[in-house]
Design a protein around this motif. Sequence first.
Motif, PDB file in Angstrom:
ATOM      1  N   PHE A 155       3.527  -8.384   5.765  1.00  0.00           N
ATOM      2  CA  PHE A 155       2.067  -8.478   5.634  1.00  0.00           C
ATOM      3  C   PHE A 155       1.421  -8.224   6.986  1.00  0.00           C
ATOM      4  O   PHE A 155       2.059  -8.347   8.023  1.00  0.00           O
ATOM      5  CB  PHE A 155       1.638  -9.855   5.124  1.00  0.00           C
ATOM      6  N   GLN A 156       0.139  -7.850   6.913  1.00  0.00           N
ATOM      7  CA  GLN A 156      -0.634  -7.776   8.156  1.00  0.00           C
ATOM      8  C   GLN A 156      -1.798  -8.765   8.052  1.00  0.00           C
ATOM      9  O   GLN A 156      -1.734  -9.855   8.563  1.00  0.00           O
ATOM     10  CB  GLN A 156      -1.088  -6.349   8.420  1.00  0.00           C
ATOM     11  N   CYS A 157      -2.853  -8.417   7.307  1.00  0.00           N
ATOM     12  CA  CYS A 157      -3.992  -9.348   7.223  1.00  0.00           C
ATOM     13  C   CYS A 157      -3.679 -10.549   6.341  1.00  0.00           C
ATOM     14  O   CYS A 157      -4.255 -11.610   6.518  1.00  0.00           O
ATOM     15  CB  CYS A 157      -5.246  -8.629   6.747  1.00  0.00           C
ATOM     16  N   GLY A 158      -2.792 -10.385   5.362  1.00  0.00           N
ATOM     17  CA  GLY A 158      -2.366 -11.511   4.540  1.00  0.00           C
ATOM     18  C   GLY A 158      -3.179 -11.763   3.291  1.00  0.00           C
ATOM     19  O   GLY A 158      -2.839 -12.637   2.500  1.00  0.00           O
ATOM     20  N   TYR A 159      -4.243 -11.003   3.082  1.00  0.00           N
ATOM     21  CA  TYR A 159      -5.112 -11.295   1.938  1.00  0.00           C
ATOM     22  C   TYR A 159      -4.409 -11.060   0.602  1.00  0.00           C
ATOM     23  O   TYR A 159      -4.585 -11.821  -0.345  1.00  0.00           O
ATOM     24  CB  TYR A 159      -6.402 -10.454   2.013  1.00  0.00           C
ATOM     25  N   CYS A 160      -3.593 -10.025   0.533  1.00  0.00           N
ATOM     26  CA  CYS A 160      -2.914  -9.727  -0.729  1.00  0.00           C
ATOM     27  C   CYS A 160      -1.647 -10.547  -0.902  1.00  0.00           C
ATOM     28  O   CYS A 160      -1.046 -10.532  -1.976  1.00  0.00           O
ATOM     29  CB  CYS A 160      -2.564  -8.230  -0.813  1.00  0.00           C
ATOM     30  N   THR A 161      -1.218 -11.250   0.170  1.00  0.00           N
ATOM     31  CA  THR A 161       0.113 -11.861   0.199  1.00  0.00           C
ATOM     32  C   THR A 161       0.343 -12.903  -0.903  1.00  0.00           C
ATOM     33  O   THR A 161       1.407 -12.886  -1.538  1.00  0.00           O
ATOM     34  CB  THR A 161       0.396 -12.454   1.594  1.00  0.00           C
ATOM     35  N   PRO A 162      -0.613 -13.816  -1.174  1.00  0.00           N
ATOM     36  CA  PRO A 162      -0.350 -14.771  -2.269  1.00  0.00           C
ATOM     37  C   PRO A 162      -0.077 -14.073  -3.599  1.00  0.00           C
ATOM     38  O   PRO A 162       0.815 -14.485  -4.351  1.00  0.00           O
ATOM     39  CB  PRO A 162      -1.642 -15.594  -2.336  1.00  0.00           C
ATOM     40  N   GLY A 163      -0.826 -13.018  -3.863  1.00  0.00           N
ATOM     41  CA  GLY A 163      -0.603 -12.256  -5.099  1.00  0.00           C
ATOM     42  C   GLY A 163       0.722 -11.514  -5.052  1.00  0.00           C
ATOM     43  O   GLY A 163       1.442 -11.441  -6.052  1.00  0.00           O
ATOM     44  N   GLN A 164       1.055 -10.954  -3.897  1.00  0.00           N
ATOM     45  CA  GLN A 164       2.348 -10.262  -3.758  1.00  0.00           C
ATOM     46  C   GLN A 164       3.497 -11.251  -4.017  1.00  0.00           C
ATOM     47  O   GLN A 164       4.462 -10.919  -4.716  1.00  0.00           O
ATOM     48  CB  GLN A 164       2.505  -9.682  -2.336  1.00  0.00           C
TER      49      GLN A 164
END
Lengths: 172, 337
Positions: A113-122
């Motif tokens: 991840f970079q910004c992390g915004y999509c990470t919970p969904g990923q």
Amino acid sequence: MLIESGSPIAADTKVEIGLTINGEARRLQVAPWTTLLDLLREQLDLTGTKKGCDHGQCGACTVLVNGTRVNSCLALAVMKDGAEITTVEGLAKLSGGNGLHPLQEAFVEHDAFQCGYCTPGQLCSAAGVLAEGHARTRDEIREAMSGNICRCGAYTNIVDAIEDVIQSGAQG
Amino acid sequence: MNRFDYVRAGTVEEAVQAVASGANARFIAGGTNLVDLMKYNVERPGRLVDITRLPLDRIEERDGALRIGALATNAAVAYDERVKDRYPVLSSAILAGATGQLRNAATTGGNLLQRTRCYYFYDEGTPCNKRLPGSGCGAIGGVNRIHAIFGTSDKCIATHPSDMCVALAALEATVRVTGPSGERTIPLAEFHRLPGDEPERDTTLSADEIVLSVDLPAEGFAGHYTYLKLRDRLSYAFALVSVAAVMELDGQTIKAARFALGGVAHKPWRNPEAEGLLLGKPATRETFAAAADRVVSEATPHSENGFKVELARRAIVRALEQAAAGTPQSQTDKRIA
């Protein structure tokens, strides 16, 4: 108001539903038009689950409903009455250990991840992919994860992380 | 999203009654299309009838064939061992569509009833005869790269977006429905309709009827099939052109063959005359090209989608080659075999 089969609930009425969220049974009052995503974020302060597009296109809102990954932005909370919900906040607990979920460990390890915004969904989507058991190869992982957009473009490392967990045999 | 009454149906009868007695009422199951359309104000139901508690999610054996309950999810159908073994073209088509998350929520009945993804249909600020009858069609003479090349009218050139339905058309499935006037069975080819003067009507289903199941015929063409989907990106995109092809061979002679196209019409597009050109012929590129030429000879492209005519012609030939060779298109390795 409690839901009775066959009885209409008027548009301005809040209804009582029961959800088990990250292992905790809760009774909740919701308006029928409340999405599961808005319930989690706005009413329960579980802001780990993200609102990206709000139209089922980006996958940032992915959670597990009865162990199955879905877009929480397209699910009406009232329709999930009785379900078990796992969000990113409950993912570690799902794996049974004291630390992070193997997928979370792998995402850190592989810099997925970079910004992390999509990470919970990923992460929730990847947990769903593991449970489904249809993805083994990198091509299959990429296809299985095509409902999760990463605008930073960390895809290569995300696939590395998920491949690592699948190969290690951890099921979370 | 507009405000609506909510009814949870415990039985099919309750569901039908709740829809009949509610103003602008809609059934809701997976919600992946309807909730999205409600967020765009395209759908504004006065009542939602939640049918997810109805016992319609089973996939059952029936007279040597399969009956797929309307509430069986797209994922449940695609990964069902019987579907994979006996109707692989259906499994393949479903897996070519949407995403893992959407397939886990979307149902068989909902897939049949999903609305077009025409930009003008989705945009309240533009005319659309399907969304607002009589307002005009923004796509005719507008941005219509993704639109239909077969069976259009001067009212609407939208396409039906489903992959699943294209396979069901090739398989000649039937749809079992019920409503106030009782149960009836609709052949897949007659379930979706062409836009004509009433583009607001996608199907021949009445507003108070509910889909119970999709019934597959005994023959699944597991030996010779393919679902070839061509689109702007390799996953999670609607088809520009897709082809579901199934075939039975006697040596190199075509004993039976059917093919349906997606992304090119208001319904899964078949051309029985073109399919007839395949019967009794050798399974060669020349035979397939003759059938493809016949199909596209009836195409009526619009200002920006002329490319679909040649794309469809080539896709038909390639799909029939894949089916004949027993080398179906992979939905994970995207290279076209």
